[in-house]
Design a protein around this motif. Structure first.
Motif, PDB file in Angstrom:
ATOM      1  N   LYS A 153      48.697  33.755  36.056  1.00 45.73           N
ATOM      2  CA  LYS A 153      49.479  34.220  35.245  1.00 45.73           C
ATOM      3  C   LYS A 153      49.966  33.172  34.521  1.00 45.73           C
ATOM      4  CE  LYS A 153      51.043  38.287  37.929  1.00 45.73           C
ATOM      5  NZ  LYS A 153      50.612  37.962  38.374  1.00 45.73           N
ATOM      6  N   ILE A 154      50.373  32.869  33.632  1.00 47.81           N
ATOM      7  CA  ILE A 154      50.435  31.878  31.938  1.00 47.81           C
ATOM      8  C   ILE A 154      51.517  32.859  31.362  1.00 47.81           C
ATOM      9  CG2 ILE A 154      50.141  30.714  29.733  1.00 47.81           C
ATOM     10  CD1 ILE A 154      47.125  30.034  31.550  1.00 47.81           C
ATOM     11  N   HIS A 155      52.539  32.092  31.088  1.00 47.19           N
ATOM     12  CA  HIS A 155      53.923  32.701  30.449  1.00 47.19           C
ATOM     13  C   HIS A 155      54.365  31.405  29.401  1.00 47.19           C
ATOM     14  CE1 HIS A 155      55.784  32.568  34.481  1.00 47.19           C
ATOM     15  NE2 HIS A 155      56.638  31.809  33.848  1.00 47.19           N
ATOM     16  N   ILE A 156      55.203  32.002  28.114  1.00 46.44           N
ATOM     17  CA  ILE A 156      55.710  31.076  27.212  1.00 46.44           C
ATOM     18  C   ILE A 156      56.861  31.735  27.365  1.00 46.44           C
ATOM     19  CG2 ILE A 156      53.479  29.697  26.485  1.00 46.44           C
ATOM     20  CD1 ILE A 156      53.865  31.088  23.373  1.00 46.44           C
ATOM     21  N   GLY A 157      57.741  31.405  26.568  1.00 49.81           N
ATOM     22  CA  GLY A 157      59.078  31.530  26.410  1.00 49.81           C
ATOM     23  C   GLY A 157      59.895  30.857  24.745  1.00 49.81           C
ATOM     24  N   THR A 158      60.925  31.509  24.302  1.00 52.27           N
ATOM     25  CA  THR A 158      61.676  29.887  23.311  1.00 52.27           C
ATOM     26  C   THR A 158      63.255  31.179  22.694  1.00 52.27           C
ATOM     27  OG1 THR A 158      61.726  29.073  21.600  1.00 52.27           O
ATOM     28  CG2 THR A 158      60.715  31.263  21.425  1.00 52.27           C
ATOM     29  N   SER A 185      62.930  26.454  25.398  1.00 54.91           N
ATOM     30  CA  SER A 185      62.188  27.043  25.487  1.00 54.91           C
ATOM     31  C   SER A 185      61.133  26.565  26.552  1.00 54.91           C
ATOM     32  CB  SER A 185      60.354  26.332  24.152  1.00 54.91           C
ATOM     33  OG  SER A 185      61.341  26.647  23.232  1.00 54.91           O
ATOM     34  N   TYR A 186      59.893  26.912  26.846  1.00 55.62           N
ATOM     35  CA  TYR A 186      59.630  27.177  28.227  1.00 55.62           C
ATOM     36  C   TYR A 186      57.835  27.143  28.081  1.00 55.62           C
ATOM     37  CZ  TYR A 186      60.215  31.491  29.623  1.00 55.62           C
ATOM     38  OH  TYR A 186      60.160  33.118  30.375  1.00 55.62           O
ATOM     39  N   ILE A 187      56.776  27.022  29.418  1.00 58.13           N
ATOM     40  CA  ILE A 187      55.190  27.264  29.700  1.00 58.13           C
ATOM     41  C   ILE A 187      56.192  27.504  31.298  1.00 58.13           C
ATOM     42  CG2 ILE A 187      54.429  25.029  29.300  1.00 58.13           C
ATOM     43  CD1 ILE A 187      52.514  26.185  28.509  1.00 58.13           C
ATOM     44  N   GLY A 188      55.024  28.533  31.632  1.00 56.95           N
ATOM     45  CA  GLY A 188      54.995  28.529  32.918  1.00 56.95           C
ATOM     46  C   GLY A 188      53.797  29.306  33.397  1.00 56.95           C
ATOM     47  N   PHE A 189      53.323  28.913  34.689  1.00 55.69           N
ATOM     48  CA  PHE A 189      52.005  29.749  35.557  1.00 55.69           C
ATOM     49  C   PHE A 189      52.261  29.504  36.485  1.00 55.69           C
ATOM     50  CE2 PHE A 189      51.579  25.219  36.254  1.00 55.69           C
ATOM     51  CZ  PHE A 189      50.948  24.244  37.131  1.00 55.69           C
ATOM     52  N   LYS A 190      51.729  30.643  36.955  1.00 52.88           N
ATOM     53  CA  LYS A 190      51.168  31.407  38.747  1.00 52.88           C
ATOM     54  C   LYS A 190      49.572  30.977  38.917  1.00 52.88           C
ATOM     55  CE  LYS A 190      55.988  33.192  39.667  1.00 52.88           C
ATOM     56  NZ  LYS A 190      56.375  34.630  40.232  1.00 52.88           N
ATOM     57  N   THR A 191      49.536  30.541  40.302  1.00 53.86           N
ATOM     58  CA  THR A 191      47.772  30.564  40.070  1.00 53.86           C
ATOM     59  C   THR A 191      47.557  30.609  41.895  1.00 53.86           C
ATOM     60  OG1 THR A 191      45.562  29.624  40.055  1.00 53.86           O
ATOM     61  CG2 THR A 191      47.070  28.686  39.752  1.00 53.86           C
ATOM     62  N   ALA A 192      46.662  31.409  41.911  1.00 52.75           N
ATOM     63  CA  ALA A 192      46.260  31.730  43.342  1.00 52.75           C
ATOM     64  C   ALA A 192      44.568  31.161  43.581  1.00 52.75           C
ATOM     65  CB  ALA A 192      46.689  33.191  44.202  1.00 52.75           C
ATOM     66  N   LEU A 193      44.652  29.773  44.629  1.00 52.91           N
ATOM     67  CA  LEU A 193      44.221  29.502  44.650  1.00 52.91           C
ATOM     68  C   LEU A 193      43.025  29.607  45.611  1.00 52.91           C
ATOM     69  CD1 LEU A 193      45.035  25.666  44.771  1.00 52.91           C
ATOM     70  CD2 LEU A 193      44.377  27.018  42.620  1.00 52.91           C
TER      71      LEU A 193
END
Length: 267
Positions: A153-158, A185-193
């Motif tokens: 998942k990738i998301h940004i916010g401001t 403001s931010y950018i975030g991610f979650k990933t299952a390798l």
């Protein structure tokens, strides 16, 4: 045997205290907040303990001890998500003072299922090591889900926030207060390798005009977390956090960071 009893007892105390007392990364791995189901709680607790005596000579032995406890709790309703993030740190070294830091961050994600959703948030924080007795803020903004997949998942916010800070002068001990409206403001991610390994991260930018000093002040902070599952609920976690301030209000280091290892329990 006494040590085996004392360590869990200290962990329980710190965990409970963290709920009554901040990097802002949600470490809940169990379940999916973006899923269609609703009306459930998610949570995690994490404890990191570090001790070492790395010294140049035996005559000048220096011992460092650190304890970090975090606790996250989420309630997912049909339309919204309510998120509580808590963090508490204690650390000391031989001959030095006991220093503590902590924060509580509360965030509501409105219309969470939409690609474009809305957020409101509030936070209270302190940092003894950087002479900041109090920081509090509140604000809101928009959140955009750039990618939503089973494994990442990738998301940004401001948005905008209003920040109040108290800093203790290193020279005379007086308290300096600042009230600054800022962009957040931010950018975030979650990933299952893979099935057992997860990698999460978030980077924040917060900046605004300090009208009292007639300068623009900004802060960049980030948090990276690598989680390796040991059981369905227990994980080993390595976490790196960092923060940079371009114009500190008092004479402190612009750049601070920490690297910790510990165990996390998801429920």
């Amino acid at each position: 045997m006494k040590k085996l009893i004392i360590i869990p007892f200290l962990f329980i105390l710190a965990f409970l205290f963290s709920f009554q007392t901040y990097s802002q990364i949600l470490k809940v791995d169990k379940g999916d907040i973006d899923a269609d189901s609703s009306g459930y709680f998610l949570g995690s607790t994490q404890a990191d303990f570090n001790i070492n005596n790395r010294s140049t000579t035996a005559e000048k032995e220096v011992t460092f001890k650190g304890l970090k406890v975090s606790a996250d709790l989420v309630y997912v309703s049909d339309k919204h998500a309510y998120i509580l993030i808590n963090n508490l740190n204690y650390f000391t070294s031989t001959g030095g003072p006991l220093i503590s830091t902590g924060y509580t961050h509360f965030r509501v994600n409105l219309l969470r299922k939409n690609v474009l959703s809305y957020e409101t948030f509030a936070q209270i924080q302190y940092d003894d090591g950087r002479n900041m007795p109090l920081r509090r803020l509140a604000g809101g903004g928009i959140r955009w889900a750039l990618a939503r997949d089973k494994n990442y998942k990738i998301h940004i916010g401001t948005g905008l926030m209003y920040e109040y800070e108290e800093w203790q002068s290193i020279d005379d001990g007086s308290i300096i207060t600042k009230e600054i409206p800022k962009n957040s403001s931010y950018i975030g991610f979650k990933t299952a390798l893979n099935k057992f390994v997860r990698f999460n991260g978030i980077v924040f930018f917060q900046g605004g005009m300090d009208t009292d000093s007639d300068i623009f002040r900004s802060r960049i902070s980030g948090d990276l977390s690598l989680s390796v599952g040991l059981t369905n609920n227990l994980s080993f976690v390595t976490e790196f956090t960092a923060q940079y301030e371009d114009r500190p209000i008092i004479n402190i280091n612009n750049w601070v960071y920490s690297l910790t290892n510990g165990l996390k329990w998801n429920f």
